[in-house]
Design an enzyme around this catalytic site. Structure first.
Site, mmCIF file in Angstrom:
data_model
loop_
_atom_site.group_PDB
_atom_site.id
_atom_site.type_symbol
_atom_site.label_atom_id
_atom_site.label_comp_id
_atom_site.label_asym_id
_atom_site.label_seq_id
_atom_site.Cartn_x
_atom_site.Cartn_y
_atom_site.Cartn_z
ATOM 1 N N CYS A 142 -5.018 4.324 -0.674
ATOM 2 C CA CYS A 142 -5.613 5.660 -0.639
ATOM 3 C C CYS A 142 -6.652 5.839 -1.747
ATOM 4 O O CYS A 142 -7.683 5.189 -1.722
ATOM 5 C CB CYS A 142 -4.526 6.734 -0.679
ATOM 6 S SG CYS A 142 -5.117 8.348 -0.088
ATOM 7 N N HIS A 233 -1.548 5.984 4.041
ATOM 8 C CA HIS A 233 -0.296 5.847 3.291
ATOM 9 C C HIS A 233 0.795 5.283 4.190
ATOM 10 O O HIS A 233 1.734 5.977 4.559
ATOM 11 C CB HIS A 233 0.150 7.211 2.745
ATOM 12 C CG HIS A 233 -0.595 7.678 1.546
ATOM 13 N ND1 HIS A 233 -0.363 7.179 0.276
ATOM 14 C CD2 HIS A 233 -1.585 8.593 1.417
ATOM 15 C CE1 HIS A 233 -1.155 7.779 -0.591
ATOM 16 N NE2 HIS A 233 -1.916 8.642 0.070
ATOM 17 N N GLU A 235 3.137 3.592 3.296
ATOM 18 C CA GLU A 235 4.404 3.600 2.552
ATOM 19 C C GLU A 235 5.144 4.924 2.657
ATOM 20 O O GLU A 235 6.321 5.014 2.264
ATOM 21 C CB GLU A 235 4.156 3.253 1.081
ATOM 22 C CG GLU A 235 3.665 4.390 0.205
ATOM 23 C CD GLU A 235 2.169 4.674 0.345
ATOM 24 O OE1 GLU A 235 1.660 5.543 -0.385
ATOM 25 O OE2 GLU A 235 1.502 4.030 1.187
#
Length: 315
Positions: A142, A233, A235
Site C-alpha cells: 500500500c 491489502h 493481509e
C-alpha cells in the site's frame, strides 16, 4: 509451516488458536535446512494486528522462517506500548550490517502527506536503499508500495477525489511465477486516498502483474524480480475494513461503506471474504520464490545483488 517466533509474542496465542504450526527454538536448532530470515518493517499504528495478519500469511509454507520486526526510530509510536516495541522490535542500527532473505515494508496512514513531509522519510529511504544490497526480495504494501515506487522509480502518487475503499477486482496479466495458481480475475482489499500515476511506469524497469480498468495497476514487480509492490491489502482480516468504516463513522467522516464487501452491500448481512485464498497463495509463491533464489550463506546476498544489478536481468 514451522514458523519460529518469540514464544511470548502476543500474536503467538492467536495463531496457535488457529492451528498455525510454530516450533520452539530448541527444536528449530536441530533442523538441517537453513531457515529463511525475514524482516518486517511495521509502519502501521496498531502493530500487533499487523503482526498477526502477516504472520498468518507467511505461515502457510513448509519452510521454516525466522522473523524479526523492525521499527522506525525517528517517529513516536503512539498506538503500541513502549514495552512491546522494546521487547520485540529491532532498530535499523541493529540490522544494517546483516542480510535477510526477505523484507516486508507495510503500509502507513500518511498517504495524504507528501513523501518528504513524513517525519521518518529519510530513515525509510535509508532502509529501502539498504534492502537493495542486503535483502534477496522485498514486498512493499500500500503506502509502502507507493513510497518504494516513488523512491526507486520516480513514480508519482495522485490523490483520489474520495477514499478508495472496499474489495476491488483485478485482472491477472501474463503468467508470472508470483501469480502462479491465481484466477484470471481476483479480488483484494483497498483502503487508500491516493494511487499511482500509471503513465510514469517504465515497462523496461517495471512489470505490471495485475490491474483494474478503474483503479489501474495493483501488483507490480521490478524487472529484476527484487521488488514486489502491492497497492492493496491482501493481509487484511475479514473484519478490518468494517472496523475502519465504523471508526470513520464515529469520527464523523463522510466515508462511504466499503464496496463489494458486505453481503449484498448491506452491513447488516455480514461480510463476504473474496480475497483470502489469493492472499495466502501470493505469499506462499513469494516465499517459495525467495527460497529458490536466495543463497545458502546469507553473507553472499550482497554479492548476488551486485551481480543482479550489473546484469540487469529481467524476470
Amino acid at each position: 509451516m514451522p514458523i519460529k517466533i518469540a514464544e511470548d509474542l502476543p500474536a503467538v496465542s492467536v495463531l496457535l488458536g488457529e492451528d498455525v504450526f510454530a516450533i520452539d527454538n530448541e527444536r528449530a536448532a536441530h533442523q538441517d535446512i537453513r531457515p529463511l530470515r525475514l524482516l518486517i518493517l511495521n509502519l502501521m499504528p496498531n502493530k500487533i494486528d499487523t503482526e498477526i495478519q502477516l504472520l498468518r500469511l507467511i505461515s502457510q509454507s513448509p519452510l521454516q522462517i525466522d522473523v524479526d520486526f523492525l521499527k522506525i526510530t525517528t517517529h513516536e509510536h503512539k498506538n503500541t506500548s513502549v514495552t512491546h516495541l522494546k521487547k520485540f522490535y529491532l532498530e535499523f542500527e541493529q540490522v544494517k550490517d546483516h542480510c535477510y532473505d526477505g523484507l516486508i515494508i507495510t503500509g502507513a496512514p500518511v498517504e495524504q502527506l507528501a513523501f518528504e513531509e513524513v517525519d521518518y522519510w529519510q530513515e525509510l529511504v535509508d532502509i529501502m536503499d539498504w534492502s537493495q544490497n542486503n535483502v534477496t526480495s522485498v514486498i512493499h504494501i500500500c503506502w509502502g508500495a507507493q513510497a518504494g515506487l516513488y523512491h526507486h522509480y520516480g513514480v508519482a502518487k495522485v490523490p483520489y477525489k474520495e477514499k478508495l475503499f472496499g474489495i476491488f477486482s483485478q485482472t491477472k496479466l501474463g503468467n508470472h511465477r508470483l501469480c502462479r495458481g491465481f484466477d484470471d480475475i481476483f479480488w483484494a482489499p483497498q483502503s487508500r486516498y491516493t494511487g499511482i500515476d500509471a503513465a510514469m511506469i517504465d515497462p523496461e524497469r517495471l512489470q505490471i502483474l495485475s490491474q483494474d480498468p478503474d483503479i489501474g495497476p495493483n501488483l507490480l514487480i521490478s524487472k529484476d524480480g527484487h521488488d514486489l509492490f502491492i497497492l492493496g491489502h491482501f493481509e487484511y482480516d475479514t473484519e478490518t475494513l468494517d472496523k475502519e468504516y465504523q471508526r470513520d463513522q464515529a469520527k464523523g467522516l463522510e466515508t462511504k461503506a466499503p464496496v463489494h464487501y458486505y453481503v449484498q452491500d448491506d452491513p447488516q448481512q455480514g461480510i463476504c471474504n473474496r480475497w483470502r485464498a489469493h492472499a495466502h497463495l501470493l505469499y506462499h509463491n513469494w516465499l517459495n520464490d525467495v527460497y529458490q533464489i536466495t543463497p545458502f550463506a546469507l553473507d553472499e546476498i550482497p554479492q548476488m545483488q551486485k551481480m543482479r544489478m550489473k546484469k540487469g536481468d529481467s524476470v
